[in-house]
Design an enzyme around this catalytic site. Sequence first.
Site: not given
Ligand code: 13P
Length: 254
Positions: A13, A15, A98, A100, A170, A176, A216
Site C-alpha cells: 500500500n 498510500k 483502511h 487512515e 492492521e 507506521g 510495520s
Molecule cells: P506500515 O507498514 O508503514 O506500518 O503501514 C502499514 C499499512 O498501513 C498498510 O496498509
Amino acid sequence: MEPPVRRPFIAGNWKMNLSRDESVALAEGIVEQLGEASCDVAVAPPSLYLDAVSQAISGSSVGLSAQNMYHEGNGAYTGEISATMLLDVGCKYVILGHSERRHILGECDKAVNQKTLAALAAGLIPIICVGETLEEREAGKTQSVVQQQCEDSLAGLTNEQMAGVVIAYEPVWAIGTGKVATPDQAEEVHADLRRLLESRYNSEVASAVRIQYGGSVKPDNAGELLSQPNIDGALVGGAALKVDSFLGIIAAAK
Ligand code: 13P
C-alpha cells in the site's frame, strides 16, 4: 476433505507517496526482480498513477490494487472513483476501510460495507482492513472492536462472496510506528477472526478467506509473522516503497 491451502498474499500500500515517475520505476523494479513468487503479489499506488502502474506491470504476475473507491456506479459524486473505473484501468483489488480512512477521513463501517458490496458486484476483490487503536487494546477491547468492524463492514455478503474477500488485520498502533505486533499477538486476533467467519458463515468460508497482517512489516520480521497458521500474507506500507524491502517480504512468504 482437506481444507484448501491459502496462497499467501503480499500487497504493498503506497498510500499518498511517490511521484508518477517513482511509481512507475518502483513497479518496473518489482516486476523485473520478482521471479517466480510463491505467493500472490499486488501493489496499490495512488489512484492518479493506477493507469501508469497498470502499464508497467502489464503481462506480469503483479496485481493492481486501488486504495479506495466509492460505492455508486457513476454520477454527480465530485472527486470520487467507481469500481468500474478501477476495473477499466486494470485493478483486480481494492483496499477498503483502511484505518487512515477510518480515523483521519471519518469513514464508518456502513460506508465500508456499501463499498464492499459494490466492489464485489463489479468483480473486484476487496481487501477489508480492521484493527484496534492502542487505547482499545489497553482497555482489553481488541477482540470486540475487530469483530464488530468485521461484522458491520461485511454485512450482507453471501458465503460465496465472503470466501473471495481478503481481510487485513492492521492494529492502528503498529501502522507506521515501527512497533510491530508480536507474532503471538497477531496470530491471536487472526485466529479469532477465523472463528468468527466459521460461526457467521461456515468452515469452508473460514478456511478459504485470506487474512493479512499489516503494521510495520519489514523483511526481518515478516518470516516469523507469516509462519503463523492464520496469517496468510501482509499489507505493507513503508517497506513497500523500496524494491529490495518489498521483495524481501515476498521472499519471506514461503
Ligand atoms: P506500515 O507498514 O508503514 O506500518 O503501514 C502499514 C499499512 O498501513 C498498510 O496498509
